[in-house]
Design an enzyme around this catalytic site. Structure first.
Site, PDB file in Angstrom:
ATOM      1  N   GLU A   1       2.371   2.632  -0.189  1.00  0.00           N
ATOM      2  CA  GLU A   1       1.202   2.768   0.563  1.00  0.00           C
ATOM      3  C   GLU A   1       0.822   4.100   0.645  1.00  0.00           C
ATOM      4  OE1 GLU A   1       1.207  -0.246   4.333  1.00  0.00           O
ATOM      5  OE2 GLU A   1       1.510   1.894   5.122  1.00  0.00           O
TER       6      GLU A   1
ATOM      7  N   HIS B   1      22.511  -8.975 -13.071  1.00  0.00           N
ATOM      8  CA  HIS B   1      22.640 -10.105 -13.602  1.00  0.00           C
ATOM      9  C   HIS B   1      21.469 -11.169 -13.458  1.00  0.00           C
ATOM     10  CE1 HIS B   1      27.085  -9.780 -14.160  1.00  0.00           C
ATOM     11  NE2 HIS B   1      26.860  -8.730 -13.323  1.00  0.00           N
TER      12      HIS B   1
ATOM     13  N   LYS C   1      -6.676  -8.240   6.180  1.00  0.00           N
ATOM     14  CA  LYS C   1      -6.891  -8.565   7.590  1.00  0.00           C
ATOM     15  C   LYS C   1      -8.128  -9.222   8.003  1.00  0.00           C
ATOM     16  CE  LYS C   1      -3.721  -4.943   9.408  1.00  0.00           C
ATOM     17  NZ  LYS C   1      -3.705  -3.756   9.908  1.00  0.00           N
TER      18      LYS C   1
HETATM   19  O1  PA5 Z   1       2.318   2.418   7.632  1.00  0.00           O
HETATM   20  C1  PA5 Z   1       1.504   1.929   8.272  1.00  0.00           C
HETATM   21  O2  PA5 Z   1       0.602   2.632   9.057  1.00  0.00           O
HETATM   22  C2  PA5 Z   1       1.366   0.466   8.407  1.00  0.00           C
HETATM   23  O3  PA5 Z   1       2.451  -0.213   7.579  1.00  0.00           O
HETATM   24  C3  PA5 Z   1       1.727   0.179   9.809  1.00  0.00           C
HETATM   25  O4  PA5 Z   1       2.899   0.856  10.177  1.00  0.00           O
HETATM   26  C4  PA5 Z   1       1.723  -1.559  10.065  1.00  0.00           C
HETATM   27  O5  PA5 Z   1       0.612  -1.832   9.473  1.00  0.00           O
HETATM   28  C5  PA5 Z   1       2.018  -1.603  11.576  1.00  0.00           C
HETATM   29  O6  PA5 Z   1       0.927  -0.763  12.257  1.00  0.00           O
HETATM   30  P1  PA5 Z   1       0.854  -0.826  13.885  1.00  0.00           P
HETATM   31  O7  PA5 Z   1       2.024   0.034  14.168  1.00  0.00           O
HETATM   32  O8  PA5 Z   1      -0.442  -0.028  14.015  1.00  0.00           O
HETATM   33  O9  PA5 Z   1       1.210  -2.335  14.446  1.00  0.00           O
END
Ligand code: PA5
Length: 435
Positions: free
Chosen positions: A285, A306, A423
Site C-alpha cells: 500500500e 514444496h 469501493k
Molecule cells: O492502511 C490503510 O489505511 C487501510 O488499509 C485501512 O487500514 C483499512 O482500509 C481500514 O480502514 P479503516 O480503519 O478506516 O476502517
C-alpha cells in the site's frame, strides 16, 4: 551493526547482484530522504506521527490499556476484534508471532476482515455459549466490511447482555471526532480510544488499534513498545551500514532498479506468517502507486518450498527474497531415537539428539545458498528468538524502511488512493445512495 533485541540484517548474499559500491552510492539519497522525514518534509508528511510514536507513548496510556486488558480477562472468554487492513493486521501479526493469548486471557477472534459468510460464521460460532466482548476498530469509521460484521455482532451482544450490558462490552477505536463509528460510540456511551490523525492505518499497530487487542490478549505490550523504541533509536543514525531500516530500504531499492520487481518475505517460522501479511499491506500500500513499486509476496518455509520453491528457484528471474528467520525456538524439541526398536529404517539416525530449530536453520542456510545460485538476490533478517521486544523492533524497522523506500521511489508512501477504486464500483453495484 548493533543487534537490537536480537535482530540482525545481513545483506551480504545480495552483493553478487548489487555490488557494495553501487549500494554505497545510494547513501546520499537515503540520507536526504531520512532528513526530510525527520524534518516533516515531503509528500504525506501530515502522516508522520508513527515515526516518534514508540518513544512518546506514555506510561499512563499503557496503564489504561493494560487495565482494559485486565477487565477483559475477568469478564470474557472471547474478544472479537472487528477491523480490516491496517485496523487488524498489526494486532494479528504480533499475536500470532507471540503464540496467541496468554494463559487466562480471552481468545482473540478477528471479524470484519472481509465480506465472506464463512468467516463471519466462524466468529459467530466462537462466541456461542461463551462470554464475549467486542473491539471495533475503524479509523475512517465508515468502512463497509467491519461495519457489517459489527452490526451483526452488536445485535448478538445486545441479545445476550441487554442494551446497557452490551454497551459496557464494546470498545470503539476510531478518529477523535470524525466518522460514523465515532458518532455511534458517543451516542451509545461505549468506551472509545483515539487513533491519532497523523498515523495511517498500516502504521497504527502501536496505537490502540494494535495495543488494545494485544493488552486484552495478555501480550507484553510494554516489551513490544520498548523493542520498537530501541529500534527507532538505532534507525536514526545517518550511517547507512549501521542503520538496518536504511540498509534494507537502499538494498531493495537498488535491486528494484536492476529489475527485481517482486520481493518474497520468506520465513521459516510459521508464527511469523502473519507478520508477512502485515508486511505485505505495509509495503504494497505504501509503494505500489504511479506504476511503480516492488510487489510484496510472502512464504512460509519449509512448507512452501514444496509448493512455491520450484518457481523461486527456477522461474522468472525478477525475484528478490528477504528471509525472516529465528535462531532458537523455546522450549526446544529434539529428534528422538527410533521408537521402533533402534533400526533407524527411516534414515534419521544421523539427526538423533538435534534440535528441530537447528535443523530448520540448516534448511534456511541451504535454501539461501540454492536460491542465490538460482539467481535470486537474498537478504536475511535474523531474530535470536521471538520475543515481544524483537517483534516491536521488527515493526519499527519495517515501518522506517518503507517510508525511506517509498520516498526513494518518489511516491507518497503514506496515502492509498488506489484502494478507493473497488469501493466506488462496489457501492455503485450495491446501489448505495449517492454512489
Ligand atoms: O492502511 C490503510 O489505511 C487501510 O488499509 C485501512 O487500514 C483499512 O482500509 C481500514 O480502514 P479503516 O480503519 O478506516 O476502517
Amino acid at each position: 551493526m548493533d543487534k537490537v533485541h536480537g535482530i540482525t540484517l545481513d545483506i551480504a548474499p545480495s552483493e553478487a547482484f548489487l555490488p557494495p559500491a553501487d549500494l554505497a552510492a545510494l547513501a546520499p539519497r537515503v540520507s536526504a530522504v531520512a532528513a526530510d522525514l525527520a524534518a516533516g518534509r515531503g509528500p504525506g508528511s501530515e502522516y508522520l506521527g508513527w515515526l516518534d510514536l514508540p518513544a512518546t507513548i506514555s506510561g499512563q496510556h499503557l496503564d489504561s490499556l493494560e487495565a482494559a486488558g485486565v477487565q477483559a480477562q475477568s469478564d470474557c472468554e472471547v474478544c472479537v476484534v472487528i477491523g480490516i487492513g491496517g485496523s487488524y493486521l498489526g494486532a494479528r501479526a504480533v499475536l500470532d508471532a507471540l503464540g496467541g493469548s496468554a494463559a487466562g486471557a480471552p481468545e482473540i477472534v478477528f471479524a470484519g476482515t472481509g465480506l465472506c459468510t464463512a468467516s463471519l460464521r466462524r466468529a459467530l460460532a466462537a462466541v456461542k455459549g461463551r462470554d464475549f466482548r467486542l473491539v471495533v476498530i475503524s479509523k475512517s469509521g465508515t468502512t463497509l466490511e467491519p461495519a457489517v460484521s459489527f452490526r451483526i455482532l452488536r445485535g448478538l451482544l445486545q441479545e445476550r447482555y441487554g442494551e446497557e450490558g452490551a454497551a459496557a462490552r464494546i470498545d470503539a477505536v476510531t478518529d477523535a471526532s470524525r466518522g460514523a463509528l465515532r458518532q455511534l460510540a458517543d451516542q451509545s456511551g461505549w468506551r472509545t480510544w483515539i487513533i491519532p490523525d497523523d498515523v495511517g492505518g498500516r502504521f497504527s499497530v502501536l496505537t490502540p488499534v494494535g495495543l488494545l487487542p494485544l493488552a486484552m490478549a495478555g501480550v507484553d505490550i510494554r516489551g513490544l513498545v520498548v523493542g520498537a523504541a530501541d529500534m527507532r533509536e538505532v534507525c536514526l543514525t545517518d550511517d547507512m551500514r549501521a542503520n538496518p531500516a536504511h540498509l534494507y530500504a537502499a538494498t531493495r531499492f537498488g535491486l528494484y532498479e536492476r529489475g527485481f520487481h517482486t520481493e518474497v518475505l520468506a520465513t521459516f517460522h510459521s508464527g511469523l506468517a502473519t507478520i508477512g501479511e502485515w508486511w505485505k499491506q505495509l509495503y504494497g500500500e505504501s509503494e505500489g502507486k504511479e506504476g511503480k513499486g516492488i510487489f510484496p509476496a510472502s512464504t512460509v518455509y519449509t512448507t512452501d518450498l514444496h509448493s512455491l520453491g520450484q518457481y523461486v528457484q527456477d522461474g522468472r528471474r525478477n525475484l528478490l527474497e528477504t528471509f525472516l528467520v529465528v535462531r532458537e525456538d523455546e522450549p526446544a524439541i529434539k529428534v528422538p531415537k527410533d521408537p521402533g526398536g533402534g533400526e533407524g529404517l527411516d534414515g534419521l539416525d544421523y539427526l538423533v539428539g538435534q534440535r528441530l530449530d537447528a535443523i530448520n536453520w540448516k534448511a534456511y542456510e541451504g535454501t539461501l545458498e540454492a536460491h542465490g545460485e538460482g539467481g535470486v538476490p537474498c537478504l536475511s533478517l535474523q531474530l535470536d528468538c521471538v520475543t515481544a521486544g524483537a517483534i516491536g523492533g521488527l515493526i519499527s524497522l519495517f515501518e522506517k524502511g518503507v517510508a525511506v523506500g517509498g520516498r526513494l521511489l518518489d511516491v507518497n508512501p503514506f496515502d492509498q488512493p488506489g484502494v478507493e477504486a473497488y469501493k466506488r464500483a462496489m457501492f455503485r453495484l450495491l446501489g448505495k445512495p449517492g454512489a
